[in-house]
Scaffold this motif. Structure first.
Motif, short mmCIF file in Angstrom:
data_model
loop_
_atom_site.label_atom_id
_atom_site.label_comp_id
_atom_site.label_asym_id
_atom_site.label_seq_id
_atom_site.Cartn_x
_atom_site.Cartn_y
_atom_site.Cartn_z
N LEU A 282 -17.36 -40.91 -25.94
CA LEU A 282 -16.13 -40.23 -25.50
C LEU A 282 -16.13 -38.78 -25.94
CD1 LEU A 282 -13.38 -42.96 -26.10
CD2 LEU A 282 -14.55 -42.38 -23.99
N GLN A 283 -17.32 -38.28 -26.28
CA GLN A 283 -17.42 -36.93 -26.84
C GLN A 283 -16.85 -35.87 -25.90
OE1 GLN A 283 -18.67 -36.72 -29.99
NE2 GLN A 283 -18.10 -34.56 -30.10
N PHE B 147 -14.29 -35.88 -24.24
CA PHE B 147 -12.84 -35.70 -24.39
C PHE B 147 -12.52 -34.45 -25.21
CE2 PHE B 147 -10.70 -40.07 -23.62
CZ PHE B 147 -11.30 -40.13 -22.39
N GLY B 148 -13.54 -33.93 -25.87
CA GLY B 148 -13.37 -32.67 -26.59
C GLY B 148 -12.82 -31.56 -25.69
N TYR C 268 -10.39 -31.69 -23.88
CA TYR C 268 -8.93 -31.70 -23.90
C TYR C 268 -8.34 -30.99 -25.12
CZ TYR C 268 -9.62 -35.21 -20.24
OH TYR C 268 -10.01 -35.86 -19.10
N ARG C 269 -9.17 -30.73 -26.10
CA ARG C 269 -8.63 -30.00 -27.25
C ARG C 269 -8.95 -28.52 -27.15
NH1 ARG C 269 -13.33 -31.68 -31.61
NH2 ARG C 269 -14.90 -30.92 -30.18
N LEU D 175 -4.84 -31.37 -35.21
CA LEU D 175 -6.27 -31.46 -34.90
C LEU D 175 -7.06 -30.54 -35.80
CD1 LEU D 175 -7.74 -33.08 -32.72
CD2 LEU D 175 -7.78 -31.01 -31.36
N ALA E 67 -14.37 -44.10 -31.38
CA ALA E 67 -15.17 -43.31 -30.43
C ALA E 67 -14.68 -41.87 -30.38
CB ALA E 67 -15.13 -43.95 -29.05
N CYS E 68 -13.41 -41.64 -30.66
CA CYS E 68 -12.89 -40.27 -30.74
C CYS E 68 -12.59 -39.84 -32.17
CB CYS E 68 -11.60 -40.13 -29.92
SG CYS E 68 -11.89 -40.05 -28.15
N THR F 8 -15.71 -39.07 -34.44
CA THR F 8 -16.77 -38.24 -33.86
C THR F 8 -16.37 -36.77 -33.76
OG1 THR F 8 -15.90 -38.73 -31.65
CG2 THR F 8 -17.68 -40.15 -32.45
N GLY F 9 -15.23 -36.44 -34.36
CA GLY F 9 -14.80 -35.05 -34.31
C GLY F 9 -14.00 -34.69 -33.08
N VAL F 10 -13.87 -35.63 -32.14
CA VAL F 10 -13.11 -35.34 -30.92
C VAL F 10 -11.61 -35.37 -31.22
CG1 VAL F 10 -12.51 -36.20 -28.62
CG2 VAL F 10 -14.89 -36.15 -29.36
N ALA G 109 -3.52 -34.86 -25.68
CA ALA G 109 -4.83 -35.22 -25.12
C ALA G 109 -5.14 -36.70 -25.26
CB ALA G 109 -5.91 -34.41 -25.81
#
Lengths: 516, 124
Positions: free
Chosen positions: A377-378, A380-381, A383-384, B18, B61-62, B65-67, B91
């Motif tokens: 899901l990387q 999704f980054g 969205y930030r 975040l 998964a998020c 992992t830094g997301v 998000a």
């Protein structure tokens, strides 16, 4: 009755009519599978697009678990002329998520229809229900030690193959054109009839998942991006795990290099030297996977070019970043690798990064995972990058020609920048086309920015349309505008089919701009 | 949303700024079948327990992992965690009962709430 159901009624349906339909649905499914409270509906209301929540608020959500229940639901909906919006996993982020296309529709949630009916390791096929996620299928293959690979979109783990394929989504492996790799469907029609496409209608047939076309008109296509039926089973082809796999990246330092990149790599894609749906991602797409924009820029509006240059330098990303992969025996890979290296060297630009050099670093790592259909899901980054949870995919189709790529990129960037938004773009290279995918990112918690994003998206569609460019898919807030780009005759044929197959118009009215 | 839920959401919202921006992870590679050992996000097998599976394969998964922001080892209130899962937050997507049933979500929220802090990553 709840306040919620009073508030969100489908157009033309009275509160009494709606309540009567819900009462019958409770009788069919049980009260616990007819969701009407604010709390229960909240997850179905979470959208990322610029359209107001209220316009896409469902009247209820219902959970069906069998084909017979889906048939029963459609019978009731026909009786009360109450529309339903089917979803499989509801993870269509940036395209409308799980919310219905218009207010008050009942979400027909098929998540509990989640059986992996068959995986044939010999013919490399699968038959699955709509609630199956890529993660579930991935787990099944691993647990049963079946050496087959998936092809999935970026929200892989929580999305599913049926939903993605029937919305004509794409992935990043050699099987990345998902609808091309689909084989056989079971569809519940609005009349309650159950259609099996391709070879599926042949009694005792064992070729439903191996031969797409069957006999006579090929029908599967009309059940994608449409509202003509509810897909309750779908066959798909899976890729045999190759003996060797070599993901790689090619980094380019200038935005202007896009033309050269496409001209260099297109012939290799068409010839099958690069077999997968490789991508060309710009600096912000690349950076967003690893950092928020605020690490380098805390201001409003468009990210200044000087900041992008700093990000390129300090984070080690290119203005454009190609991700591709080779699959096969080590010998095959060696041959193709040398051809690609030679072509890129001859072009005079581009620096290769191999897995050995990248090690376990992002974003190489997640790109390598996507190109082998692994779960991550990387991305999704993205969205930030600006934060605020606003995202709409603007995805015009482009010829795989450098001049076209450059024209589309410049047009998109100029329109986005006019509204203070960033051009966060990627090209996914298909067989002859490219999906030019732009993530229109905005702060959805900021009404002013949301309004700007809405106007911007409308302008993108209109200006691209004037030049002959149309999107391949769009969020539920802009379906009319997208459908209009394809012309009146197409719209009329869509409508004729709708009237023939769903005379009461109960299935997802408005999907792809199609009403009775 | 009731008052307690709203307060829990606000409390967690202010905690979940975040902050993650790591670029490297040190996780085992996923397997490819064909007899290879399968590992995923630090686990040597696919979890059998439903709550553990949701935690490992969806939350982490998020959030590992830094997301998304780190959520482990922060004593986050279970009620607030459940609010975020059901409503989403900016998000973060929302998850329906059909995806994660209430009983499983209760257990996942407990797991997150009582989890230990992740091991510090070496400086990059």
């Amino acid at each position: 009755m709840t306040d919620q159901t009073q508030q969100a009624l489908p157009q033309g349906v009275s509160a009494q009519q709606f309540e009567a339909a819900l009462a019958k649905l409770r009788g069919l499914l049980g009260a616990d599978r007819v969701l009407t409270s604010d709390e229960q509906l909240a997850p179905y209301c979470k959208v990322m697009m610029s359209a107001p929540d209220e316009e896409h608020r469902p009247g209820a959500a219902i959970l069906a678990t069998t084909v017979e229940e889906v048939q029963g639901v459609l019978k009731i909906c026909n009786e009360f002329k109450t529309p339903v919006w089917p979803i499989s996993t509801g993870r269509n982020f940036g395209y409308g998520s799980a919310a219905p296309g218009t207010r008050g529709q009942i979400v027909l949630d098929l998540k509990h229809m989640n059986k992996i009916i068959e995986v044939d390791p010999v013919l490399c096929t699968a038959l699955v229900e709509p609630g199956v996620t890529y993660q579930q299928l991935w787990n099944y293959l691993k647990e049963n030690d079946i050496p087959l690979w998936l092809s999935c979109p970026a929200p892989s783990a929580i999305a599913g193959p049926v939903g993605n394929t029937v919305d004509r989504g794409v992935g990043y492996t050699p099987y990345g054109e998902h609808f091309m790799m689909q084989c056989g469907m079971e569809v519940v029609l609005a009349t309650g009839e159950v259609l099996r496409t391709g070879m599926g209608g042949v009694e005792k047939s064992n070729t439903w998942q191996v031969f797409k076309w069957g006999y006579g008109p090929y029908l599967d296509g009309i059940f994608t991006q449409s509202n003509y039926g509810v897909v309750t089973k779908m066959g798909l082809w899976l890729m045999p795990a190759p003996p060797a796999y070599k993901p790689f990246s090619i980094r380019y330092e200038s935005t202007d290099d896009i033309e050269l990149i496409v001209e260099t790599l297109r012939p290799l894609r068409i010839a099958g030297i690069i077999p997968n749906a490789f991508v060309i991602a710009n600096v912000m797409w690349e950076a967003a996977a690893i950092i928020p924009r605020s690490k380098y820029y805390d201001g409003d509006g468009v990210t200044p070019p000087s900041v992008l240059a700093e990000i390129q330098k300090k984070e080690g990303v290119g203005a454009w970043n190609v991700y591709a992969a080779l699959y096969g025996t080590p010998e095959q890979i060696e041959v193709n690798w040398n051809i690609i290296k030679s072509a890129v060297e001859k072009s005079g630009k581009g620096r290769f990064i191999t897995e050995e050099e990248a090690g376990n670093t992002e974003p190489f790592k997640y790109r390598a995972q996507l190109m082998r259909g692994d779960m991550t899901l990387q991305e999704f980054g993205l969205y930030r990058w600006r934060g605020g949870g606003g995202s709409m995919w603007f995805a015009p189709v482009s010829q795989a020609k450098g001049s076209e790529t450059k024209a589309q990129m410049e047009l998109a960037e100029s329109i986005l920048n006019e509204y203070g938004l960033d051009y966060v773009g990627e090209f996914i290279v298909g067989m002859r086309d490219m999906h030019h995918v732009v993530d229109v990112l905005f702060d959805r918690s900021n009404p002013e920015e949301t309004k700007k994003a809405h106007e911007c998206f409308g302008k993108l569609l209109a200006e691209f349309g004037k030049r002959g460019y149309a999107v391949y898919r769009v969020n539920t807030g802009f379906m009319e505008e997208a459908a209009n780009l394809y012309g009146p005759v197409k719209r009329e044929v869509d409508r004729k089919l709708k009237r023939a197959l769903d005379p009461n118009g109960i299935l997802a009215p408005g999907k792809s701009g199609i009403f009775i | 949303m009731n008052g307690i839920q709203a307060r829990a959401l606000i409390a967690l919202g202010s905690a979940l700024v975040l902050t993650a921006c790591g670029t490297k992870t040190d996780q085992p590679k996923t397997g490819a079948g064909g007899g290879q050992k399968v590992t995923y996000l630090g686990k040597e097998s696919i979890p059998k327990d439903k709550a553990e599976m949701v935690f490992q394969q969806t939350c982490m998964a998020c959030h590992a992992t830094g997301v998304g922001p780190v959520i482990t080892g922060r004593d986050l209130p279970p009620e607030a965690i459940k609010m975020f899962v059901r409503n989403g937050n900016r998000a973060m997507p929302a998850f329906t009962e059909a995806m994660i049933d209430n009983e499983t979500l209760d257990r996942v929220a407990q797991m997150v709430s009582t989890s230990k802090a992740p091991a510090p990553q070496p400086a990059q």
